[in-house]
Design a protein around this motif. Structure first.
Motif: not given
Length: 371
Positions: A320-337
């Motif tokens: 779902p789009f809201l879940s996409q937004l949540k993942i993108f926002h919450k992990n914007r630093v974590t997913r770098i590396y």
């Protein structure tokens, strides 16, 4: 006199009739030409419309940045950014030879839009080759080991984390910086140095001139480009759950080649809306990723239909789009590396977690960066 008027009236009617017939003949000629040019008749409307929007949106948006009205500047920056997004996804369509019947016309258009999207420092063929390897090898095939790069450069990593916290796509800027100088960084591409230098000599001075004489225009153009990078990686971030492999220039046999069921289990669809299909035109239906990986010869405008043929109408098959937004926002630093480990959910479990907004996602997976 009356006879002369009658003859004059007949002459005018005859002339008007000739003009109308001539106009219809030209219209039919154009339609016939388009049918010969585009791969599918539907593509005249869908791809033709997307091409027209990308070109006119880019021109109108760019010139709107020069306006003295700040509201027009903001709207123009948004239009410019979205025109580049559509251009980028048209590059993807061209790479799969889905726009025109002849491969060379797809190549011409792909090259043209790569200039618009700022990915022309490398070659269009490199973009196409890496993307095909992604499909054929069933892998994220790369040359650049960004995790090793961040390990060796902790200060760069720290700065990247700070900028990413502010939603500035610093990780993508690193990738695009490497792309700018790829022939000087990647040994296997040293034969492209003359071309690479020529592109830099054209693009870089133009942007420097904007920064010096029209800094407001340069600022808004940068915002448009950030929008492009952000949307592309937002879409790419959760479409696969496997890490990258440094096999772009390797001749080793791909371990997962031909494993269709594995590919589908580890590929995920993230449309903007499952019910309102037209909303997904904002990114040319790129969110219907399982359908694309099922058959990469299907054009973007038929992907929603193919998704429903494969998986039915259940919303459980998409994130779902809201879940996409949540993942993108919450992990914007974590997913770098360091965003892949043995305890991370995989396959079906990944889809369940993603639907809840509980996965991390990844970075640096754009098809525009060909390394």
């Amino acid at each position: 006199a009356e006879g002369w008027r009658f003859e004059s009236s007949r002459a005018r009617q005859k002339k008007h009739k000739y003009i109308i017939i001539s106009l219809f003949n030209r219209i039919f000629f154009i339609i016939e030409t388009m049918e010969k040019l585009f791969k599918e008749p539907e593509g005249i409307i869908y791809n033709g419309g997307a091409i027209f929007y990308a070109m006119t949106g880019y021109i109108i948006g760019f010139f709107g940045l020069f306006n003295v009205n700040i509201i027009i500047n903001i709207l123009s920056a948004l239009l410019l950014g979205h025109a580049m997004i559509i251009a980028a996804y048209l590059i993807h369509e061209c790479a799969h030879n889905l726009v025109f019947k002849k491969i060379r016309f797809n190549t011409y258009l792909g090259r043209f839009f790569s200039w618009i999207c700022g990915s022309s420092y490398g070659t269009y063929k490199d973009i196409q080759y890496k993307h095909f390897r992604h499909h054929v090898d069933v892998d994220d095939v790369v040359w650049f080991d960004y995790e090793a790069f961040f390990k060796k450069n902790p200060k760069v990593f720290k700065l990247t984390k700070i900028l990413e916290w502010f939603y500035i796509p610093a990780h993508e800027f690193i990738m695009h910086f490497i792309m700018m100088f790829s022939s000087f960084i990647i040994p296997q591409r040293r034969n492209q140095r003359l071309r690479n230098t020529a592109v830099i000599a054209i693009r870089f001075p133009l942007f420097v001139l904007l920064m010096i004489f029209l800094p407001k225009v340069a600022m808004f153009y940068t915002i448009s480009y950030i929008l492009l990078l952000t949307v592309l990686r937002f879409m790419d971030s959760i479409q696969h759950d496997y890490p990258y492999n440094l096999t772009l220039f390797s001749n080793d046999k791909p371990t997962r080649k031909g494993q269709y069921e594995w590919e589908q289990e580890h590929t995920f669809s993230n449309p903007h809306s499952f019910d309102l299909e037209a909303v997904n035109w904002l990114t040319l239906n790129f969110g219907f990723h399982n359908a694309h990986h099922h058959n990469m010869a299907i054009p973007w405008y038929r992907l929603p239909q193919k998704h429903r043929e494969l998986f039915g109408d259940s919303v459980e098959t998409v994130v779902p789009f809201l879940s996409q937004l949540k993942i993108f926002h919450k992990n914007r630093v974590t997913r770098i590396y360091g965003n892949h480990d043995e305890y991370a959910p995989s396959g079906k479990e990944y889809l369940i977690a993603a639907r809840k907004g509980e996965t991390i996602g990844g970075n640096a997976a754009s098809f525009l960066t060909s390394f």
